[in-house]
Enzyme design. Structure first.
Site, PDB file in Angstrom:
ATOM      1  N   HIS A 186       0.849  -1.085  -0.126  1.00 31.49           N
ATOM      2  CA  HIS A 186      -0.098  -0.039  -0.130  1.00 31.49           C
ATOM      3  C   HIS A 186       0.915   1.119   0.102  1.00 31.49           C
ATOM      4  O   HIS A 186       0.180   2.322  -0.371  1.00 31.49           O
ATOM      5  CB  HIS A 186      -0.935   0.055   1.283  1.00 31.49           C
ATOM      6  CG  HIS A 186      -0.544   0.352   2.483  1.00 31.49           C
ATOM      7  ND1 HIS A 186       0.179  -0.578   3.321  1.00 31.49           N
ATOM      8  CD2 HIS A 186      -0.276   1.492   3.264  1.00 31.49           C
ATOM      9  CE1 HIS A 186       0.696   0.003   4.582  1.00 31.49           C
ATOM     10  NE2 HIS A 186       0.474   1.328   4.241  1.00 31.49           N
ATOM     11  N   GLU A 224       6.353   5.225  13.751  1.00 34.73           N
ATOM     12  CA  GLU A 224       5.244   5.450  14.028  1.00 34.73           C
ATOM     13  C   GLU A 224       4.908   5.660  15.616  1.00 34.73           C
ATOM     14  O   GLU A 224       5.563   5.197  16.423  1.00 34.73           O
ATOM     15  CB  GLU A 224       4.444   4.083  13.853  1.00 34.73           C
ATOM     16  CG  GLU A 224       4.622   3.593  12.005  1.00 34.73           C
ATOM     17  CD  GLU A 224       3.819   2.350  11.959  1.00 34.73           C
ATOM     18  OE1 GLU A 224       2.819   2.448  11.527  1.00 34.73           O
ATOM     19  OE2 GLU A 224       4.392   1.286  12.186  1.00 34.73           O
ATOM     20  N   ASP A 243       7.452  -6.842   9.036  1.00 26.81           N
ATOM     21  CA  ASP A 243       6.288  -6.113   8.778  1.00 26.81           C
ATOM     22  C   ASP A 243       6.582  -4.786   7.796  1.00 26.81           C
ATOM     23  O   ASP A 243       5.802  -4.481   6.869  1.00 26.81           O
ATOM     24  CB  ASP A 243       5.989  -5.636  10.243  1.00 26.81           C
ATOM     25  CG  ASP A 243       4.496  -4.919  10.130  1.00 26.81           C
ATOM     26  OD1 ASP A 243       3.345  -5.430   9.180  1.00 26.81           O
ATOM     27  OD2 ASP A 243       4.165  -4.112  10.935  1.00 26.81           O
ATOM     28  N   HIS A 248       7.602  -2.218   2.444  1.00 25.33           N
ATOM     29  CA  HIS A 248       7.216  -0.585   2.399  1.00 25.33           C
ATOM     30  C   HIS A 248       8.559  -0.013   2.338  1.00 25.33           C
ATOM     31  O   HIS A 248       8.531   0.789   1.518  1.00 25.33           O
ATOM     32  CB  HIS A 248       6.654  -0.194   3.669  1.00 25.33           C
ATOM     33  CG  HIS A 248       5.342  -0.819   3.965  1.00 25.33           C
ATOM     34  ND1 HIS A 248       4.430  -1.463   3.016  1.00 25.33           N
ATOM     35  CD2 HIS A 248       4.707  -1.293   5.112  1.00 25.33           C
ATOM     36  CE1 HIS A 248       3.483  -1.912   3.477  1.00 25.33           C
ATOM     37  NE2 HIS A 248       3.615  -1.740   4.771  1.00 25.33           N
ATOM     38  N   LYS A 348       7.644   1.304  16.213  1.00 23.78           N
ATOM     39  CA  LYS A 348       6.238   1.642  16.858  1.00 23.78           C
ATOM     40  C   LYS A 348       6.577   2.574  17.906  1.00 23.78           C
ATOM     41  O   LYS A 348       7.811   2.371  18.772  1.00 23.78           O
ATOM     42  CB  LYS A 348       5.752   0.272  17.318  1.00 23.78           C
ATOM     43  CG  LYS A 348       5.456  -0.746  16.348  1.00 23.78           C
ATOM     44  CD  LYS A 348       4.142  -0.407  15.384  1.00 23.78           C
ATOM     45  CE  LYS A 348       3.865  -1.318  14.219  1.00 23.78           C
ATOM     46  NZ  LYS A 348       3.177  -0.944  13.285  1.00 23.78           N
TER      47      LYS A 348
END
Ligand code: BG6
Length: 503
Positions: A186, A224, A243, A248, A348
């Site tokens: 995405h 993030e 991940d 990405h 994160k």
């Protein structure tokens, strides 16, 4: 210059496996509402949801009605008239993805919808990818005719490592051709990611400097502020490296580092991206140990709110050695990039939500501004802001007004939001449109997926064998070891713009 107008997508039935899931509600349907409003999808777009949850078309339509995208947040679309139009073309079949019965129903539905064309979107758990493709093929749903296409879109994660990604590609490509497979990342739907190619190849003053002659190093960050929250089960068997990195972050790296394609044709671009991903040096275990850092967040506070340690997240093992932060130093073995490290980091619960690429140029070789030697002048930087504040900025030096010759750094700043209305795009509009028109540029080809996994495999192997992630505090920029990774090379991470995290 006027914007280029694109024609509406052809009629198509979109069969959405995993229709009752989060992705459908948060991103896919909002994107199709936007496409309808913009005239990119017309009456010929039919949506058939398929899922294991009981229900029918009315249940799914109602669930989507009740979903109100947060104002200003992700998925904040204006539902209005476009939703009314789209809604009437949504249906649902309940069924087990591994049973033939549901595929017979899908076939009947497609025949009835009479669009001929069909795209199957796999927004399901990865363990179903292979089974669904096999069942679609067994039931002749993937057979194309000159007037009807059949395509499959597959969400990430595509494999867990190099062997599993290879096996999945082999299994799928036994049943369909590569031209029918649309592997989603995405990040490629983000305007600013697509803009990297335009910034490079439409600007002489950028692309001419885009080599190891002028560039000192590159930093790619996806920081993030969100924690692992309710995703413990998925995350603990995945970790930050799997991940975010081979997918990405490598998409960003490929856009930055690829050679100019000889056309904007999908295969020309995908050839160049594949080549550069294959050129990432595959490290020995010793090199991987020197070039990678992993971290996990400890208990603490982020913006005044208590955050439990990663190992206390529900469905995460108390003695988990899964990382929630990763920083890597990678090398690309090509003439253009020899000697230019690419530093990647993602994590994160960090201090800010910020995805960006920093191109750090070399210092000028000689300068004499009064008593200022060249070495003390800050080097130029080009910063590609991917999110949340999309744009492009450049640090350059100018003369400070006054009698003395004194160079000062200033910032040239472009924000997309100042010039264009992109706030209501959810990022899946271009991906779905391209799926419907058959343009594979923004999708990953099998070779690129495998090249990405090959580059991170030494880190996966090393970290699986022993050791634990270094702890970092919520709201920090990651563990100290990440700073040391750059300090060993005499460099520092780019400071992240402070940002108030979403509640
Ligand atoms: C997903 C990851 O693929 O990308 C998530 O599984 C991550 O863990 C997300 O948060 C980041 O995407 P975005 O678009 O919010 O930056």
């Amino acid at each position: 210059m006027n914007p280029v107008q694109v024609p509406p997508a052809p009629p198509v039935t979109l069969v959405l496996f995993g229709a009752s899931g989060d992705l459908t509600r948060r991103l896919l349907v909002p994107a199709m509402i936007n496409m309808t409003r913009l005239g990119l999808a017309k009456d010929g777009l039919r949506i058939l949801g398929v899922g294991i949850e009981p229900g029918d078309g009315a249940t799914l339509r109602k669930a989507l009605d009740d979903f109100t995208p947060e104002a200003g947040g992700e998925g904040a679309v204006e539902k209005g008239e476009a939703w009314k139009q789209l809604r009437s073309r949504i249906d649902y079949i309940q069924g087990d993805f591994t049973a033939d019965a549901v595929y017979r129903q899908i076939a009947e539905w497609i025949a009835h919808a009479s669009t001929g064309n069909a795209a199957f979107y796999l927004a399901v758990q990865p363990r179903f990818f292979g089974d669904i493709v096999d069942k679609l093929a067994d039931n002749k749903l993937l057979d194309e005719t000159p007037t009807a296409f059949r395509r499959i879109a597959i969400e990430k994660p595509f494999g867990q490592d190099l062997p599993s990604a290879r096996a999945l590609n082999a299994r799928i490509l036994k049943r369909v051709s590569e031209s029918q497979v649309y592997r989603i990342d995405h990040f490629l739907g983000k305007e600013t990611v697509q803009n990297i190619m335009t910034a490079r190849f439409a600007n002489m003053m950028i692309e001419r400097l885009w080599t190891n002659d002028c560039i000192d190093h590159v930093q790619i960050t996806a920081a993030e502020t969100v924690d692992v929250g309710t995703r413990g089960k998925f995350y603990d068997s995945t970790g930050a490296l799997r991940d975010m990195v081979p997918n990405h972050l490598f998409q960003l790296l490929a856009m930055v580092a690829m050679e100019p394609p000889n056309s904007f044709d999908a295969e020309a671009i995908r050839d160049e991206k594949g080549k550069v991903l294959r050129a990432i040096r595959t490290y020995s275990p010793e090199e991987a140990a020197r070039s990678g850092v992993r971290g996990a967040y400890a208990a603490g506070k982020l913006d005044g709110t208590a955050v439990p340690a990663y190992t206390e997240v529900p469905n995460v093992a108390g003695d988990s050695s899964t990382e929630t932060y990763v920083a890597l130093k990678l090398l690309i073995d090509t003439w253009r990039w020899a000697g230019v490290p690419f530093y990647l980091r993602t994590g994160k619960v960090m201090a800010a939500r910020n995805t960006e690429v920093v191109i750090a140029f070399k210092p000028v070789p000689f300068a004499q501004f009064g008593k200022t030697p060249a070495g003390s002048l800050p080097a130029n930087r080009l910063i590609i802001h991917i999110q949340p504040d999309e744009g492009l900025s450049m640090d350059i030096l100018i003369k400070r007004p006054g009698l003395a010759v004194d160079a000062v750094p200033v910032n040239l700043d472009f924000h997309y939001a100042d010039r264009f209305d992109i706030a209501h795009q959810v990022g899946y509009e271009s991906l779905l449109y391209d799926l419907f028109i058959g343009d594979q540029t923004l999708f990953q080809r099998a070779d690129a997926i495998e090249a990405g996994w090959a580059a991170v495999q030494p880190f996966l192997d090393l970290w699986a064998a022993s050791g634990k992630p270094d702890l970092y505090a919520p709201g920090s920029l990651g563990p100290d070891s990440a700073d040391e990774l750059l300090a060993r090379d005499g460099r520092v991470w780019h400071e992240l713009a402070a940002q108030v995290p979403k509640p």
